[in-house]
Design a protein around this motif. Sequence first.
Motif, PDB file in Angstrom:
ATOM      1  N   THR A  22       0.815  -1.220   0.000  1.00  0.00           N
ATOM      2  CA  THR A  22       0.000   0.000   0.000  1.00  0.00           C
ATOM      3  C   THR A  22       0.847   1.268   0.000  1.00  0.00           C
ATOM      4  O   THR A  22       0.488   2.261  -0.644  1.00  0.00           O
ATOM      5  CB  THR A  22      -0.934   0.002   1.229  1.00  0.00           C
ATOM      6  N   CYS A  23       1.963   1.245   0.703  1.00  0.00           N
ATOM      7  CA  CYS A  23       2.804   2.449   0.820  1.00  0.00           C
ATOM      8  C   CYS A  23       3.304   2.933  -0.547  1.00  0.00           C
ATOM      9  O   CYS A  23       3.043   4.082  -0.925  1.00  0.00           O
ATOM     10  CB  CYS A  23       3.964   2.165   1.778  1.00  0.00           C
ATOM     11  N   PRO A  24       4.008   2.104  -1.337  1.00  0.00           N
ATOM     12  CA  PRO A  24       4.418   2.588  -2.663  1.00  0.00           C
ATOM     13  C   PRO A  24       3.242   2.839  -3.587  1.00  0.00           C
ATOM     14  O   PRO A  24       3.300   3.713  -4.454  1.00  0.00           O
ATOM     15  CB  PRO A  24       5.312   1.456  -3.201  1.00  0.00           C
ATOM     16  N   THR A  25       2.157   2.089  -3.408  1.00  0.00           N
ATOM     17  CA  THR A  25       0.981   2.280  -4.259  1.00  0.00           C
ATOM     18  C   THR A  25       0.443   3.693  -4.132  1.00  0.00           C
ATOM     19  O   THR A  25       0.150   4.364  -5.125  1.00  0.00           O
ATOM     20  CB  THR A  25      -0.118   1.268  -3.885  1.00  0.00           C
ATOM     21  N   LEU A  26       0.304   4.173  -2.914  1.00  0.00           N
ATOM     22  CA  LEU A  26      -0.235   5.512  -2.689  1.00  0.00           C
ATOM     23  C   LEU A  26       0.800   6.598  -2.978  1.00  0.00           C
ATOM     24  O   LEU A  26       0.452   7.695  -3.398  1.00  0.00           O
ATOM     25  CB  LEU A  26      -0.732   5.643  -1.242  1.00  0.00           C
ATOM     26  N   ALA A  27       2.077   6.277  -2.790  1.00  0.00           N
ATOM     27  CA  ALA A  27       3.113   7.303  -2.895  1.00  0.00           C
ATOM     28  C   ALA A  27       3.509   7.619  -4.332  1.00  0.00           C
ATOM     29  O   ALA A  27       3.761   8.777  -4.666  1.00  0.00           O
ATOM     30  CB  ALA A  27       4.350   6.870  -2.105  1.00  0.00           C
ATOM     31  N   VAL A  28       3.571   6.612  -5.199  1.00  0.00           N
ATOM     32  CA  VAL A  28       4.137   6.830  -6.542  1.00  0.00           C
ATOM     33  C   VAL A  28       3.081   6.986  -7.631  1.00  0.00           C
ATOM     34  O   VAL A  28       3.442   7.223  -8.786  1.00  0.00           O
ATOM     35  CB  VAL A  28       5.103   5.693  -6.929  1.00  0.00           C
ATOM     36  N   THR A  29       1.799   6.858  -7.288  1.00  0.00           N
ATOM     37  CA  THR A  29       0.771   6.870  -8.345  1.00  0.00           C
ATOM     38  C   THR A  29       0.184   8.251  -8.594  1.00  0.00           C
ATOM     39  O   THR A  29      -0.957   8.370  -9.042  1.00  0.00           O
ATOM     40  CB  THR A  29      -0.363   5.886  -7.996  1.00  0.00           C
ATOM     41  N   THR A  30       0.938   9.308  -8.327  1.00  0.00           N
ATOM     42  CA  THR A  30       0.459  10.641  -8.674  1.00  0.00           C
ATOM     43  C   THR A  30       0.483  10.861 -10.180  1.00  0.00           C
ATOM     44  O   THR A  30      -0.205  11.742 -10.695  1.00  0.00           O
ATOM     45  CB  THR A  30       1.314  11.722  -7.983  1.00  0.00           C
ATOM     46  N   MET A  31       1.275  10.070 -10.888  1.00  0.00           N
ATOM     47  CA  MET A  31       1.330  10.111 -12.354  1.00  0.00           C
ATOM     48  C   MET A  31       1.351   8.682 -12.895  1.00  0.00           C
ATOM     49  O   MET A  31       1.911   7.783 -12.256  1.00  0.00           O
ATOM     50  CB  MET A  31       2.569  10.877 -12.834  1.00  0.00           C
ATOM     51  N   ALA A  32       0.773   8.515 -14.075  1.00  0.00           N
ATOM     52  CA  ALA A  32       0.681   7.180 -14.665  1.00  0.00           C
ATOM     53  C   ALA A  32       2.054   6.594 -14.956  1.00  0.00           C
ATOM     54  O   ALA A  32       2.287   5.404 -14.733  1.00  0.00           O
ATOM     55  CB  ALA A  32      -0.158   7.232 -15.941  1.00  0.00           C
ATOM     56  N   VAL A  33       2.978   7.413 -15.444  1.00  0.00           N
ATOM     57  CA  VAL A  33       4.304   6.907 -15.815  1.00  0.00           C
ATOM     58  C   VAL A  33       5.064   6.406 -14.588  1.00  0.00           C
ATOM     59  O   VAL A  33       5.824   5.432 -14.676  1.00  0.00           O
ATOM     60  CB  VAL A  33       5.103   7.994 -16.576  1.00  0.00           C
ATOM     61  N   ASN A  34       4.848   7.049 -13.437  1.00  0.00           N
ATOM     62  CA  ASN A  34       5.503   6.595 -12.209  1.00  0.00           C
ATOM     63  C   ASN A  34       4.976   5.229 -11.779  1.00  0.00           C
ATOM     64  O   ASN A  34       5.737   4.348 -11.367  1.00  0.00           O
ATOM     65  CB  ASN A  34       5.289   7.607 -11.083  1.00  0.00           C
ATOM     66  N   THR A 136       1.398  -4.075 -11.517  1.00  0.00           N
ATOM     67  CA  THR A 136       1.607  -3.015 -12.499  1.00  0.00           C
ATOM     68  C   THR A 136       0.279  -2.444 -12.989  1.00  0.00           C
ATOM     69  O   THR A 136       0.123  -1.219 -13.109  1.00  0.00           O
ATOM     70  CB  THR A 136       2.411  -3.543 -13.697  1.00  0.00           C
ATOM     71  N   ALA A 137      -0.681  -3.324 -13.270  1.00  0.00           N
ATOM     72  CA  ALA A 137      -1.991  -2.871 -13.742  1.00  0.00           C
ATOM     73  C   ALA A 137      -2.678  -1.994 -12.705  1.00  0.00           C
ATOM     74  O   ALA A 137      -3.277  -0.961 -13.045  1.00  0.00           O
ATOM     75  CB  ALA A 137      -2.865  -4.072 -14.091  1.00  0.00           C
ATOM     76  N   ALA A 138      -2.599  -2.401 -11.430  1.00  0.00           N
ATOM     77  CA  ALA A 138      -3.229  -1.612 -10.365  1.00  0.00           C
ATOM     78  C   ALA A 138      -2.576  -0.241 -10.243  1.00  0.00           C
ATOM     79  O   ALA A 138      -3.266   0.790 -10.135  1.00  0.00           O
ATOM     80  CB  ALA A 138      -3.135  -2.367  -9.041  1.00  0.00           C
ATOM     81  N   LEU A 139      -1.252  -0.191 -10.274  1.00  0.00           N
ATOM     82  CA  LEU A 139      -0.548   1.090 -10.164  1.00  0.00           C
ATOM     83  C   LEU A 139      -0.800   1.971 -11.379  1.00  0.00           C
ATOM     84  O   LEU A 139      -0.984   3.188 -11.247  1.00  0.00           O
ATOM     85  CB  LEU A 139       0.955   0.855  -9.993  1.00  0.00           C
ATOM     86  N   LEU A 140      -0.808   1.364 -12.563  1.00  0.00           N
ATOM     87  CA  LEU A 140      -1.043   2.131 -13.785  1.00  0.00           C
ATOM     88  C   LEU A 140      -2.453   2.704 -13.807  1.00  0.00           C
ATOM     89  O   LEU A 140      -2.658   3.881 -14.155  1.00  0.00           O
ATOM     90  CB  LEU A 140      -0.817   1.241 -15.010  1.00  0.00           C
ATOM     91  N   LEU A 141      -3.437   1.890 -13.440  1.00  0.00           N
ATOM     92  CA  LEU A 141      -4.821   2.354 -13.409  1.00  0.00           C
ATOM     93  C   LEU A 141      -5.007   3.475 -12.391  1.00  0.00           C
ATOM     94  O   LEU A 141      -5.617   4.509 -12.680  1.00  0.00           O
ATOM     95  CB  LEU A 141      -5.750   1.181 -13.092  1.00  0.00           C
ATOM     96  N   MET A 142      -4.463   3.262 -11.218  1.00  0.00           N
ATOM     97  CA  MET A 142      -4.587   4.263 -10.164  1.00  0.00           C
ATOM     98  C   MET A 142      -3.859   5.557 -10.542  1.00  0.00           C
ATOM     99  O   MET A 142      -4.376   6.664 -10.340  1.00  0.00           O
ATOM    100  CB  MET A 142      -4.022   3.691  -8.860  1.00  0.00           C
ATOM    101  N   GLY A 143      -2.652   5.425 -11.092  1.00  0.00           N
ATOM    102  CA  GLY A 143      -1.896   6.602 -11.506  1.00  0.00           C
ATOM    103  C   GLY A 143      -2.580   7.357 -12.632  1.00  0.00           C
ATOM    104  O   GLY A 143      -2.570   8.596 -12.661  1.00  0.00           O
ATOM    105  N   SER A 144      -3.189   6.629 -13.572  1.00  0.00           N
ATOM    106  CA  SER A 144      -3.888   7.273 -14.684  1.00  0.00           C
ATOM    107  C   SER A 144      -5.089   8.074 -14.192  1.00  0.00           C
ATOM    108  O   SER A 144      -5.321   9.207 -14.625  1.00  0.00           O
ATOM    109  CB  SER A 144      -4.341   6.210 -15.696  1.00  0.00           C
TER     110      SER A 144
END
Length: 228
Positions: A22-34, A136-144
């Motif tokens: 959860t920590c990196p998920t919330l921290a790095v998903t301010t942008m899709a590329v991240n 990756t899909a979860a982070l990409l979707l959330m970041g997008s």
Amino acid sequence: MRKVFTNGILRENPVLRLVLGTCPTLAVTTMAVNGLGMGIAATVVLVCSNAVISLLRNIIPDRVRIPAFITIIAGFVTIVQLLVKAYAPAIDEALGIYLPLIVVNCIILARAEMFASKNPVLPSILDGLGMGIGFTAALLLMGSIRELLGAGTLFGMEVTAQFLDPMVVFILPPGGFFVFGMLIALVNRLTADKSKIKQEFSCMGCEGCPSSGSCSARAQVQTGGEEK
């Protein structure tokens, strides 16, 4: 093999179903590329560490298995970090401390302990690949979603800025928690076991059915009809 691979994508998605990392998920998903960069880096580490741990599963003593797993994972994280620094310095700067912290990412440690240390190499590789794709899909979707609503852009390109004012809250921590919660609810809905829901309604009988008042079958039962 197919089940091992697909489990981590939706039914046992490490972020949206198991709520790990959860920590990196919330921290790095301010942008899709991240989110995409973090997901790919974690996937590479997952696949490689699962393969090596599976190969050494009969050699590593039980007493020191966790330190041994962390040492193996740290070696692959170092390789990935050096590659990212060399070929994608912008991603390295954006991910910051969260890239080396993949070493202690609970998703990778969990797969090493629960799967790779107990299974042959090929299933372990597929398990790592499936979990990595799901992560990756979860982070990409959330970041997008967060970038689109919070900045009006997607992968740095303007999308909604001309007709919709960006809602900055979505690139802040509260917006991250909101999007995270909504995605968890959506995935839970998509993966709900329909057979269990049917069983619950059948156990309730006619009284528990929301349409019991207008149900013809119930009327026939009450009047002694043959059809049920």
